[in-house]
Design a protein around this motif. Structure first.
Motif, PDB file in Angstrom:
ATOM      1  N   SER A  89      -1.201   5.208  -6.298  1.00  0.00           N
ATOM      2  CA  SER A  89      -2.558   5.742  -6.206  1.00  0.00           C
ATOM      3  C   SER A  89      -3.045   5.898  -4.762  1.00  0.00           C
ATOM      4  O   SER A  89      -4.153   6.370  -4.537  1.00  0.00           O
ATOM      5  CB  SER A  89      -3.523   4.855  -6.996  1.00  0.00           C
ATOM      6  OG  SER A  89      -3.547   3.560  -6.447  1.00  0.00           O
ATOM      7  N   THR A  90      -2.222   5.503  -3.806  1.00  0.00           N
ATOM      8  CA  THR A  90      -2.555   5.701  -2.397  1.00  0.00           C
ATOM      9  C   THR A  90      -2.364   7.176  -2.061  1.00  0.00           C
ATOM     10  O   THR A  90      -1.363   7.771  -2.454  1.00  0.00           O
ATOM     11  CB  THR A  90      -1.635   4.836  -1.502  1.00  0.00           C
ATOM     12  OG1 THR A  90      -1.749   3.476  -1.891  1.00  0.00           O
ATOM     13  CG2 THR A  90      -1.996   4.967  -0.036  1.00  0.00           C
ATOM     14  N   LEU A 109      -1.680   8.686   3.606  1.00  0.00           N
ATOM     15  CA  LEU A 109      -1.807   7.265   3.900  1.00  0.00           C
ATOM     16  C   LEU A 109      -0.539   6.505   3.516  1.00  0.00           C
ATOM     17  O   LEU A 109      -0.154   5.555   4.196  1.00  0.00           O
ATOM     18  CB  LEU A 109      -3.021   6.695   3.176  1.00  0.00           C
ATOM     19  CG  LEU A 109      -3.455   5.289   3.561  1.00  0.00           C
ATOM     20  CD1 LEU A 109      -3.656   5.163   5.063  1.00  0.00           C
ATOM     21  CD2 LEU A 109      -4.731   4.924   2.834  1.00  0.00           C
ATOM     22  N   ARG A 110       0.109   6.947   2.437  1.00  0.00           N
ATOM     23  CA  ARG A 110       1.392   6.334   2.054  1.00  0.00           C
ATOM     24  C   ARG A 110       2.410   6.526   3.166  1.00  0.00           C
ATOM     25  O   ARG A 110       3.162   5.613   3.511  1.00  0.00           O
ATOM     26  CB  ARG A 110       1.927   6.940   0.765  1.00  0.00           C
ATOM     27  CG  ARG A 110       1.184   6.474  -0.463  1.00  0.00           C
ATOM     28  CD  ARG A 110       1.778   7.043  -1.701  1.00  0.00           C
ATOM     29  NE  ARG A 110       2.977   6.261  -2.007  1.00  0.00           N
ATOM     30  CZ  ARG A 110       3.748   6.485  -3.035  1.00  0.00           C
ATOM     31  NH1 ARG A 110       3.488   7.468  -3.859  1.00  0.00           N
ATOM     32  NH2 ARG A 110       4.792   5.727  -3.268  1.00  0.00           N
ATOM     33  N   ALA A 143      -2.748  -4.610  -3.366  1.00  0.00           N
ATOM     34  CA  ALA A 143      -1.679  -4.905  -2.401  1.00  0.00           C
ATOM     35  C   ALA A 143      -1.799  -6.327  -1.874  1.00  0.00           C
ATOM     36  O   ALA A 143      -0.788  -7.021  -1.708  1.00  0.00           O
ATOM     37  CB  ALA A 143      -1.721  -3.892  -1.258  1.00  0.00           C
ATOM     38  N   ASP A 193       2.275   1.897  -3.465  1.00  0.00           N
ATOM     39  CA  ASP A 193       1.303   2.112  -4.540  1.00  0.00           C
ATOM     40  C   ASP A 193       1.130   3.606  -4.793  1.00  0.00           C
ATOM     41  O   ASP A 193       0.823   4.370  -3.878  1.00  0.00           O
ATOM     42  CB  ASP A 193      -0.037   1.480  -4.161  1.00  0.00           C
ATOM     43  CG  ASP A 193      -0.997   1.378  -5.326  1.00  0.00           C
ATOM     44  OD1 ASP A 193      -1.083   2.340  -6.112  1.00  0.00           O
ATOM     45  OD2 ASP A 193      -1.655   0.334  -5.455  1.00  0.00           O
ATOM     46  N   VAL A 232      -7.327   2.582   3.883  1.00  0.00           N
ATOM     47  CA  VAL A 232      -6.924   2.421   2.484  1.00  0.00           C
ATOM     48  C   VAL A 232      -8.139   2.136   1.595  1.00  0.00           C
ATOM     49  O   VAL A 232      -9.054   1.413   1.994  1.00  0.00           O
ATOM     50  CB  VAL A 232      -5.850   1.312   2.353  1.00  0.00           C
ATOM     51  CG1 VAL A 232      -6.415  -0.061   2.601  1.00  0.00           C
ATOM     52  CG2 VAL A 232      -5.183   1.359   1.010  1.00  0.00           C
ATOM     53  N   VAL A 277       0.847  -1.195   0.000  1.00  0.00           N
ATOM     54  CA  VAL A 277       0.000   0.000   0.000  1.00  0.00           C
ATOM     55  C   VAL A 277       0.884   1.246   0.000  1.00  0.00           C
ATOM     56  O   VAL A 277       0.622   2.216  -0.711  1.00  0.00           O
ATOM     57  CB  VAL A 277      -0.955   0.000   1.218  1.00  0.00           C
ATOM     58  CG1 VAL A 277      -1.542   1.376   1.467  1.00  0.00           C
ATOM     59  CG2 VAL A 277      -2.068  -1.024   1.022  1.00  0.00           C
ATOM     60  N   VAL A 323      -4.196   1.442   9.022  1.00  0.00           N
ATOM     61  CA  VAL A 323      -3.889   1.593   7.591  1.00  0.00           C
ATOM     62  C   VAL A 323      -4.882   0.800   6.750  1.00  0.00           C
ATOM     63  O   VAL A 323      -5.415   1.311   5.758  1.00  0.00           O
ATOM     64  CB  VAL A 323      -2.438   1.159   7.283  1.00  0.00           C
ATOM     65  CG1 VAL A 323      -2.203   1.077   5.784  1.00  0.00           C
ATOM     66  CG2 VAL A 323      -1.452   2.118   7.922  1.00  0.00           C
ATOM     67  N   ALA A 380       1.428   4.308   6.097  1.00  0.00           N
ATOM     68  CA  ALA A 380       1.685   2.907   5.759  1.00  0.00           C
ATOM     69  C   ALA A 380       3.181   2.614   5.766  1.00  0.00           C
ATOM     70  O   ALA A 380       3.618   1.567   6.256  1.00  0.00           O
ATOM     71  CB  ALA A 380       1.081   2.567   4.399  1.00  0.00           C
ATOM     72  N   VAL A 415      -6.983  -0.256  -3.883  1.00  0.00           N
ATOM     73  CA  VAL A 415      -5.560  -0.293  -3.520  1.00  0.00           C
ATOM     74  C   VAL A 415      -5.288  -1.494  -2.624  1.00  0.00           C
ATOM     75  O   VAL A 415      -4.294  -2.201  -2.784  1.00  0.00           O
ATOM     76  CB  VAL A 415      -5.136   1.025  -2.827  1.00  0.00           C
ATOM     77  CG1 VAL A 415      -3.702   0.943  -2.332  1.00  0.00           C
ATOM     78  CG2 VAL A 415      -5.321   2.204  -3.760  1.00  0.00           C
ATOM     79  N   LYS A 416      -6.195  -1.742  -1.676  1.00  0.00           N
ATOM     80  CA  LYS A 416      -6.028  -2.886  -0.774  1.00  0.00           C
ATOM     81  C   LYS A 416      -6.056  -4.200  -1.548  1.00  0.00           C
ATOM     82  O   LYS A 416      -5.259  -5.104  -1.265  1.00  0.00           O
ATOM     83  CB  LYS A 416      -7.128  -2.883   0.282  1.00  0.00           C
ATOM     84  CG  LYS A 416      -6.914  -3.920   1.370  1.00  0.00           C
ATOM     85  CD  LYS A 416      -8.096  -4.093   2.303  1.00  0.00           C
ATOM     86  CE  LYS A 416      -8.570  -2.843   2.941  1.00  0.00           C
ATOM     87  NZ  LYS A 416      -9.639  -3.060   3.932  1.00  0.00           N
TER      88      LYS A 416
END
Length: 121
Positions: free
Chosen positions: A27-28, A32-33, A85, A25, A77, A22, A73, A36, A81-82
């Motif tokens: 697009s996160t 949040l990136r 991942a 990624d 998310v 995640v 997280v 994570a 995306v989840k």
């Protein structure tokens, strides 16, 4: 009992990998990136916030901080995306090695140690 413990450990490892992917990624969302990445780095780092040799507290941080961070997280998310991942995590047989994360953690500890030494003198 051992089977349940082993299954729990494997699920925890898979969740750590999901959070790691995640963080990688694109697009996160940025916040949040960052979260994570911090959770994955802490979970994979051999250096703890509270050292393990301190009775009870040393193990409590691993039993509380890591699962709570993972849950936060995974709760925040986006589902797409989840899913990506989780798919990547299922294909990985060994945990990722991040020398950058290790260097950041070591650098933070060195800065904190330097500040502590400076404060003591």
């Amino acid at each position: 009992m051992w089977r349940a413990l082993k299954a729990w450990a494997q699920a925890l490892k898979r969740q750590i990998l999901v959070v790691y992917f995640v963080a990688r990624d694109g697009s996160t969302p940025a916040y949040l990136r960052l979260l994570a990445f911090a959770v994955a780095a802490y979970a994979l780092s051999p250096i703890d916030l509270i050292p393990d040799f301190i009775p009870i507290l040393g193990l409590l941080d691993d039993l509380l901080i890591v699962p709570l961070g993972l849950a936060l997280v995974l709760w925040l998310v986006p589902a797409a995306v989840k899913a990506r991942a989780l798919q990547r995590a299922q294909g990985v047989n060994q945990k990722p090695v991040s020398f950058v994360a290790a260097a950041v953690v070591i650098l933070v500890w060195m800065v904190l140690a330097g500040l502590l030494i400076r404060w003591l003198y």
